[in-house]
Design a protein around this motif. Structure first.
Motif, PDB file in Angstrom:
ATOM      1  N   ALA A  10       0.835  -1.185   0.000  1.00 52.11           N
ATOM      2  CA  ALA A  10       0.000   0.000   0.000  1.00 52.11           C
ATOM      3  C   ALA A  10       0.878   1.245   0.000  1.00 52.11           C
ATOM      4  CB  ALA A  10      -0.929  -0.001   1.219  1.00 52.11           C
ATOM      5  N   ALA A  11       0.229   2.387  -0.173  1.00 49.16           N
ATOM      6  CA  ALA A  11       0.950   3.665  -0.179  1.00 49.16           C
ATOM      7  C   ALA A  11       0.061   4.746   0.404  1.00 49.16           C
ATOM      8  CB  ALA A  11       1.368   4.047  -1.597  1.00 49.16           C
ATOM      9  N   THR A  12       0.670   5.715   1.041  1.00 47.43           N
ATOM     10  CA  THR A  12      -0.064   6.840   1.606  1.00 47.43           C
ATOM     11  C   THR A  12       0.748   8.112   1.434  1.00 47.43           C
ATOM     12  OG1 THR A  12      -1.359   7.534   3.543  1.00 47.43           O
ATOM     13  CG2 THR A  12       0.846   6.710   3.964  1.00 47.43           C
ATOM     14  N   THR A  13       0.056   9.243   1.390  1.00 51.83           N
ATOM     15  CA  THR A  13       0.732  10.523   1.195  1.00 51.83           C
ATOM     16  C   THR A  13       0.346  11.502   2.289  1.00 51.83           C
ATOM     17  OG1 THR A  13       0.635  10.191  -1.207  1.00 51.83           O
ATOM     18  CG2 THR A  13       1.200  12.396  -0.419  1.00 51.83           C
ATOM     19  N   VAL A  14       1.347  12.071   2.926  1.00 54.66           N
ATOM     20  CA  VAL A  14       1.151  13.105   3.931  1.00 54.66           C
ATOM     21  C   VAL A  14       1.226  14.450   3.204  1.00 54.66           C
ATOM     22  CG1 VAL A  14       2.000  14.081   6.086  1.00 54.66           C
ATOM     23  CG2 VAL A  14       2.237  11.622   5.651  1.00 54.66           C
ATOM     24  N   LEU A  15       0.077  15.083   3.012  1.00 51.22           N
ATOM     25  CA  LEU A  15       0.026  16.364   2.312  1.00 51.22           C
ATOM     26  C   LEU A  15       0.178  17.500   3.314  1.00 51.22           C
ATOM     27  CD1 LEU A  15      -2.802  15.886  -0.331  1.00 51.22           C
ATOM     28  CD2 LEU A  15      -0.338  15.902  -0.695  1.00 51.22           C
ATOM     29  N   LEU A  16       1.137  18.388   3.039  1.00 55.27           N
ATOM     30  CA  LEU A  16       1.485  19.460   3.967  1.00 55.27           C
ATOM     31  C   LEU A  16       1.235  20.817   3.332  1.00 55.27           C
ATOM     32  CD1 LEU A  16       4.938  17.980   5.035  1.00 55.27           C
ATOM     33  CD2 LEU A  16       2.781  17.774   6.281  1.00 55.27           C
ATOM     34  N   ARG A  17       0.826  21.772   4.157  1.00 55.71           N
ATOM     35  CA  ARG A  17       0.719  23.150   3.686  1.00 55.71           C
ATOM     36  C   ARG A  17       1.026  24.088   4.849  1.00 55.71           C
ATOM     37  NH1 ARG A  17      -5.831  24.354   2.998  1.00 55.71           N
ATOM     38  NH2 ARG A  17      -6.255  24.718   5.215  1.00 55.71           N
ATOM     39  N   ASP A  18       1.412  25.316   4.518  1.00 54.71           N
ATOM     40  CA  ASP A  18       1.640  26.338   5.527  1.00 54.71           C
ATOM     41  C   ASP A  18       0.301  26.963   5.901  1.00 54.71           C
ATOM     42  OD1 ASP A  18       4.368  25.890   5.406  1.00 54.71           O
ATOM     43  OD2 ASP A  18       4.657  27.367   3.811  1.00 54.71           O
ATOM     44  N   ALA A  19       0.140  27.256   7.188  1.00 50.82           N
ATOM     45  CA  ALA A  19      -1.118  27.832   7.654  1.00 50.82           C
ATOM     46  C   ALA A  19      -1.354  29.229   7.088  1.00 50.82           C
ATOM     47  CB  ALA A  19      -1.140  27.874   9.177  1.00 50.82           C
ATOM     48  N   GLY A  22       2.997  33.117   4.192  1.00 53.27           N
ATOM     49  CA  GLY A  22       4.375  33.421   4.569  1.00 53.27           C
ATOM     50  C   GLY A  22       5.070  32.306   5.314  1.00 53.27           C
ATOM     51  N   GLY A  23       4.322  31.278   5.683  1.00 53.65           N
ATOM     52  CA  GLY A  23       4.918  30.140   6.368  1.00 53.65           C
ATOM     53  C   GLY A  23       5.349  30.438   7.782  1.00 53.65           C
ATOM     54  N   THR A  24       4.683  31.420   8.448  1.00 55.20           N
ATOM     55  CA  THR A  24       5.094  31.798   9.803  1.00 55.20           C
ATOM     56  C   THR A  24       4.089  31.367  10.873  1.00 55.20           C
ATOM     57  OG1 THR A  24       4.052  33.973   9.539  1.00 55.20           O
ATOM     58  CG2 THR A  24       6.397  33.779   8.971  1.00 55.20           C
ATOM     59  N   ASP A  25       2.896  30.928  10.468  1.00 51.54           N
ATOM     60  CA  ASP A  25       1.859  30.563  11.432  1.00 51.54           C
ATOM     61  C   ASP A  25       1.750  29.065  11.661  1.00 51.54           C
ATOM     62  OD1 ASP A  25       1.242  33.166  11.860  1.00 51.54           O
ATOM     63  OD2 ASP A  25      -0.577  33.194  10.638  1.00 51.54           O
ATOM     64  N   GLY A  26       2.725  28.311  11.194  1.00 50.29           N
ATOM     65  CA  GLY A  26       2.736  26.892  11.482  1.00 50.29           C
ATOM     66  C   GLY A  26       2.358  26.007  10.310  1.00 50.29           C
ATOM     67  N   GLU A 208       3.514  13.206  15.406  1.00 45.77           N
ATOM     68  CA  GLU A 208       4.468  13.546  16.470  1.00 45.77           C
ATOM     69  C   GLU A 208       5.755  14.096  15.870  1.00 45.77           C
ATOM     70  OE1 GLU A 208       4.520  13.749  19.630  1.00 45.77           O
ATOM     71  OE2 GLU A 208       3.111  12.351  20.582  1.00 45.77           O
ATOM     72  N   THR A 209       6.231  13.463  14.813  1.00 48.82           N
ATOM     73  CA  THR A 209       7.445  13.931  14.146  1.00 48.82           C
ATOM     74  C   THR A 209       7.237  15.322  13.553  1.00 48.82           C
ATOM     75  OG1 THR A 209       8.132  11.665  13.619  1.00 48.82           O
ATOM     76  CG2 THR A 209       9.093  13.443  12.294  1.00 48.82           C
ATOM     77  N   LEU A 210       6.080  15.536  12.936  1.00 48.88           N
ATOM     78  CA  LEU A 210       5.809  16.805  12.266  1.00 48.88           C
ATOM     79  C   LEU A 210       5.648  17.973  13.231  1.00 48.88           C
ATOM     80  CD1 LEU A 210       3.353  15.547   9.509  1.00 48.88           C
ATOM     81  CD2 LEU A 210       5.679  16.398   9.164  1.00 48.88           C
ATOM     82  N   ARG A 211       5.393  17.684  14.503  1.00 52.12           N
ATOM     83  CA  ARG A 211       5.270  18.761  15.494  1.00 52.12           C
ATOM     84  C   ARG A 211       6.540  19.601  15.584  1.00 52.12           C
ATOM     85  NH1 ARG A 211       2.853  16.072  20.951  1.00 52.12           N
ATOM     86  NH2 ARG A 211       3.279  18.199  21.685  1.00 52.12           N
ATOM     87  N   ALA A 212       7.653  19.031  15.189  1.00 54.71           N
ATOM     88  CA  ALA A 212       8.937  19.730  15.327  1.00 54.71           C
ATOM     89  C   ALA A 212       9.155  20.784  14.247  1.00 54.71           C
ATOM     90  CB  ALA A 212      10.078  18.720  15.297  1.00 54.71           C
ATOM     91  N   TYR A 213       8.306  20.819  13.215  1.00 55.89           N
ATOM     92  CA  TYR A 213       8.553  21.695  12.065  1.00 55.89           C
ATOM     93  C   TYR A 213       7.511  22.801  11.983  1.00 55.89           C
ATOM     94  CZ  TYR A 213      11.427  17.688  10.880  1.00 55.89           C
ATOM     95  OH  TYR A 213      12.344  16.669  10.923  1.00 55.89           O
ATOM     96  N   GLY A 214       7.967  23.971  11.569  1.00 56.49           N
ATOM     97  CA  GLY A 214       7.089  25.123  11.517  1.00 56.49           C
ATOM     98  C   GLY A 214       6.528  25.432  10.157  1.00 56.49           C
ATOM     99  N   ASN A 215       7.063  24.795   9.103  1.00 59.56           N
ATOM    100  CA  ASN A 215       6.550  25.063   7.768  1.00 59.56           C
ATOM    101  C   ASN A 215       6.794  23.857   6.869  1.00 59.56           C
ATOM    102  OD1 ASN A 215       9.246  25.378   6.471  1.00 59.56           O
ATOM    103  ND2 ASN A 215       9.357  27.204   7.774  1.00 59.56           N
ATOM    104  N   THR A 216       6.216  23.905   5.693  1.00 55.53           N
ATOM    105  CA  THR A 216       6.262  22.774   4.771  1.00 55.53           C
ATOM    106  C   THR A 216       7.677  22.460   4.316  1.00 55.53           C
ATOM    107  OG1 THR A 216       4.022  23.209   3.982  1.00 55.53           O
ATOM    108  CG2 THR A 216       5.442  21.932   2.533  1.00 55.53           C
ATOM    109  N   ALA A 217       8.437  23.484   3.947  1.00 57.62           N
ATOM    110  CA  ALA A 217       9.788  23.255   3.433  1.00 57.62           C
ATOM    111  C   ALA A 217      10.654  22.552   4.467  1.00 57.62           C
ATOM    112  CB  ALA A 217      10.415  24.582   3.016  1.00 57.62           C
TER     113      ALA A 217
END
Length: 232
Positions: A10-19, A22-26, A208-217
């Protein structure tokens, strides 16, 4: 007679975007609530994904790749290319979003094609032909591989990809998925811990891992770096 449950790829995709632009709100991640009728993961909030179909290995799909095909094969092994195709297809089926590809054909048929995929009257190659898709598989970042433990009613060997969310509105299909949530990772984990939503183990661990990052990049770079270290 053995009662062992077969393990499906199987396969899955974690789709990410900035809130915010400007990528400053999480960071926000797309979660879909599975329909309550599912045998596996009923009502759980999950990333778009599902089993790899035989049609995902169609050579005609590979011929539409303009980048990333070799990388997908290197990272995912024998099912690498099919896993990437399944990840893209499942995003379209479950959320209505086209990721890792560009449509050059008749956009007016997108909704009808999505419905046909979901009722299995058409396959992914048909969609690629009608929309004249060109795949950029390097937009998908492979970062993890989880296998459902023994004892579950269904078992999957799932390749996890991450990608920046494409333009467009995510829409549940009403059959596989019943609710869309662009969730800040920490909020989703907290809601699970309070018993308000259900997250399966791989989903919670990824959040849990993604909590450490503030933006998509930063999140995409971090996931890839961590995966490289684990494979080394």
């Amino acid at each position: 007679m053995s009662g062992a449950v077969a393990v499906r790829d199987a396969a899955t995709t974690v789709l990410l975007r900035d809130a915010d632009p400007g990528g400053t709100d999480g960071l926000e991640v797309l979660l879909l609530r599975r329909h309550g009728s599912h045998v596996f993961g009923a009502n759980a909030y999950v990333f778009p994904g599902g089993a790899i179909d035989a049609a995902d290995s169609d050579p005609a799909l590979a011929a539409r790749c303009i980048s990333g095909a070799e990388q997908a094969t290197t990272e995912g092994g024998a099912v690498g290319l099919a896993a990437a195709m399944a990840a893209i297809r499942e995003c379209f089926e479950e959320a209505g979003l086209l990721v890792g590809c560009a449509a050059r054909g008749n956009e007016g048929q997108r909704d009808a094609l999505r419905a046909a995929l979901n009722d299995q009257s058409r396959v992914w190659r048909d969609v690629a032909d009608v929309l004249d898709l060109r795949f950029t598989l390097d937009d998908l970042r492979y970062f993890a591989h989880w296998t459902t433990p023994a004892g579950a009613p269904k078992r999957y060997s799932t390749r996890f990809f991450a990608a920046a969310a494409p333009d467009g509105e995510a829409r549940c299909d009403g059959h596989e998925t019943t609710h869309v949530w662009w969730a800040p990772p920490a909020e989703a984990v907290a809601a699970h811990d309070r018993g308000e939503i259900t997250l399966m183990t791989p989903t919670r661990a990824t959040l849990e891992t993604l909590r450490a990052y503030g933006n998509t990049a930063d999140a995409l770079a971090g996931l890839v770096e961590t995966a490289a270290v684990l494979r080394a």
